[in-house]
Design a protein around this motif. Sequence first.
Motif: not given
Length: 176
Positions: A141-166
């Motif tokens: 039952g971890y807080p949803k909003v905190r989890a979602l924000i952390a996930a989105i920020l982490g995935k943005i970091a990863l996908n920025l790496l992918y996009a700039y690599a491309g």
Amino acid sequence: FKQKTAYEISLGLVGSEMCIRDRYLGAIIAGFLGSSTLFFSLFPSFIAIPIIGSQLNPLFVGIFAGLGAGIGQFLHYYIGVGGRKLLSKKKNIIKKIDMSKEKNEKWKKRIDKYGVGLIFLFAATPLTPDDILWIPLGIMGYPKVRALIAAILGKIALNLLYAYAGSFGLEFLLEL
């Protein structure tokens, strides 16, 4: 020998033509499809995002793909929520699991302290199966909003790496 453009290469990949045609919506969809399946990806976003990043602004591609991937990954949280409901109905399973109050409090303090960082770290690394983190978070039952924000920020970091690599890498590869 005719050198292929990034767009011609992308036509051979399933879904990439749709992602480029639909522009940034394609980046959201590619991110979502790449992370919404359990334990392994059925859609290779690590291939599609660099191709889209080579055709469009990689900053926006990374942000939109990260948004889609974070939301796709967050769906696994609800598998854990469903598991919590199932476990609460099955009293004999809960008795087998050590659910002492002191152990719960100890883990709760750890997760409250390090949970956002762990979620971000797992989301920002391409080789970790995030599902092993999301399902227990849903069960607890971890807080949803905190989890979602952390996930989105982490995935943005990863996908920025992918996009700039491309954006930078595909042109380099085509020059070889």
